[in-house]
Write a protein that holds these residues in place. Structure first.
Motif, PDB file in Angstrom:
ATOM      1  N   ASN A 117       0.688  -1.336  -0.016  1.00 39.61           N
ATOM      2  CA  ASN A 117       0.195   0.149   0.014  1.00 39.61           C
ATOM      3  C   ASN A 117       1.020   1.157  -0.025  1.00 39.61           C
ATOM      4  OD1 ASN A 117       1.093   0.112   2.673  1.00 39.61           O
ATOM      5  ND2 ASN A 117      -0.917   0.346   3.530  1.00 39.61           N
ATOM      6  N   LYS A 121       0.241   5.733   0.895  1.00 34.85           N
ATOM      7  CA  LYS A 121       1.072   6.614   1.676  1.00 34.85           C
ATOM      8  C   LYS A 121       1.323   7.909   1.014  1.00 34.85           C
ATOM      9  CE  LYS A 121       5.336   6.393   4.653  1.00 34.85           C
ATOM     10  NZ  LYS A 121       6.294   5.531   5.312  1.00 34.85           N
ATOM     11  N   ASP A 185       1.279   8.269   9.656  1.00 38.36           N
ATOM     12  CA  ASP A 185       1.568   6.828  10.090  1.00 38.36           C
ATOM     13  C   ASP A 185       0.364   6.327  11.156  1.00 38.36           C
ATOM     14  OD1 ASP A 185       3.826   5.954   8.696  1.00 38.36           O
ATOM     15  OD2 ASP A 185       5.198   6.449  10.295  1.00 38.36           O
ATOM     16  N   LEU A 188      -2.434   5.330   8.377  1.00 41.26           N
ATOM     17  CA  LEU A 188      -1.921   4.037   7.728  1.00 41.26           C
ATOM     18  C   LEU A 188      -2.095   2.901   8.701  1.00 41.26           C
ATOM     19  CD1 LEU A 188       1.368   5.186   5.928  1.00 41.26           C
ATOM     20  CD2 LEU A 188      -0.882   4.569   4.798  1.00 41.26           C
TER      21      LEU A 188
END
Length: 385
Positions: A117, A121, A185, A188
């Motif tokens: 993925n 990002k 992050d 994610l």
């Protein structure tokens, strides 16, 4: 900001496009330049990305929804995960190799996920300047943003929150709230669907999709100060369950995986809603003079969920997935009628996303008066300061 209305955006992979349709309807209901009516915004999984975009644009709700619409309406799978043959098959081969080596006691490749993925990002870094969350907080348009992820080592549901100073951390059974400056992050990690996307390290621990072990998804909004909550859920408790029929074929791997993902993404919200409604009923039985002496409080809640079977919509669009992903899914039965459930979580394709956006918009507009009453728009300012 006096009234603290919470917005809870649940998870569901590509299904989270439905949330954007509901938010579009709310934006059209409100005055054009109105700030966000939601002082507290909580997001989990793909809902975390939507929540962050709204928090960044809390000073102008319509602007935030417009950004989400541009984000979702032209999606392709390649924007979220590598779907080119080299990226898709090499990552899958590494995943299978890691699985085999783990059985042999060799852990060199066990960090590899089925899909890469990294495009997501890059997309988030390009489109979400998260420093604007603090600007919304400082301006008073936002009270708190909560992003929930699941710790693989601690086995705790962790809500990372960025808020006004009066919010305090909390700790309950298997769930905690930790102050943080929300970064890419966190988004994610919250949206890292198990097995499909890689775990993300935050501080000392690796985290995965926030829907895992999220036993009380409504509680984070309440801890962050919400007094009433609007929930955009992907559950379908309003629809008749499919008829129980005699089957002879064993369920496919895709059918089992889809059932598992439904359990992760949908069940905890329905259970928590039932718990909240039971508490509200209990509070209503307590005499008004004694309610202040009990820790329980009534919480107004409004739930908006799809009026059509999402699986049925996915079946009409699953052929739009890149051929490499269709090839992989066909091997586990996800291209068949019974496997569309699994495919729907990965269907980041324009046709499917637009169909869900339209469904969310229609569902919310049908409840326009109910939403207006819930938000009590007469008390809202006409525009941003």
């Amino acid at each position: 900001m006096q009234r603290k209305i919470g917005l809870i955006l649940a998870g569901g992979g590509a299904r989270a496009a439905y949330q954007v349709g509901v938010l579009k309807a709310i934006a059209n209901i409100l005055p054009r330049a109105a700030p966000s009516p939601f002082a507290v915004v909580c997001g989990t999984s793909a809902g975390a990305i939507n929540a962050a975009a709204l928090a960044m644009n809390a000073g102008n709700f319509r602007s935030g929804v417009k950004q989400l619409l541009s984000f979702w309406k032209d999606f392709h799978a390649e924007n979220i995960y590598r779907s080119d043959p080299v990226g898709a098959f090499s990552n899958s081969a590494l995943w299978l190799a890691g699985l085999l080596l783990s059985f042999m006691g060799i852990d060199k490749l066990n960090h590899v996920s089925l899909l890469d993925n990294s495009p997501l990002k890059r997309l988030l870094k390009e489109t979400l300047p998260l420093d604007r969350i603090q600007q919304s907080l400082d301006a008073g348009y936002l009270h708190a943003l909560g992003i929930t992820a699941s710790g693989y080592t601690s086995e705790q549901s962790v809500t990372f929150y960025q808020s006004r100073p009066d919010v305090q951390p909390w700790k309950r059974a298997q769930r905690i709230g930790l102050p943080a400056r929300i970064e890419i992050d966190h988004l994610l990690a919250s949206s890292a669907i198990p097995f499909l996307f890689p775990a993300i390290r935050i501080n000392r621990e690796y985290f995965g999709d926030g829907s895992m072990r999220q036993m009380a998804p409504i509680s984070s909004a309440l801890h962050l100060g919400a007094k009433q909550v609007l929930i955009i859920s992907m559950g379908q408790s309003n629809l008749e369950p499919p008829a129980r029929t005699r089957v002879t074929n064993h369920p496919s791997l895709a059918q089992i995986a889809g059932h598992t993902l439904n359990s992760i993404f949908l069940d905890s919200m329905e259970v928590d809603l039932e718990r909240l409604r039971r508490i509200n009923h209990t509070v209503s039985l307590v005499h008004e003079e004694r309610r202040s002496q009990t820790p329980l409080a009534h919480v107004d809640v409004l739930v908006i969920e799809p009026s059509q079977q999402v699986d049925a919509i996915a079946k009409r669009h699953v052929a739009n997935l890149p051929w490499s992903i269709r090839f992989m899914l066909r091997g586990v039965g996800a291209m068949s009628s019974s496997g569309a459930n699994l495919a729907s979580y990965l269907l980041f394709e324009r046709g499917f996303c637009r169909a869900l956006i339209e469904l969310g918009y229609r569902d919310a507009m049908k409840r326009r008066e109910e939403i207006l009453a819930f938000l009590d728009t007469d008390k809202m300012p006409d525009g941003a300061a």
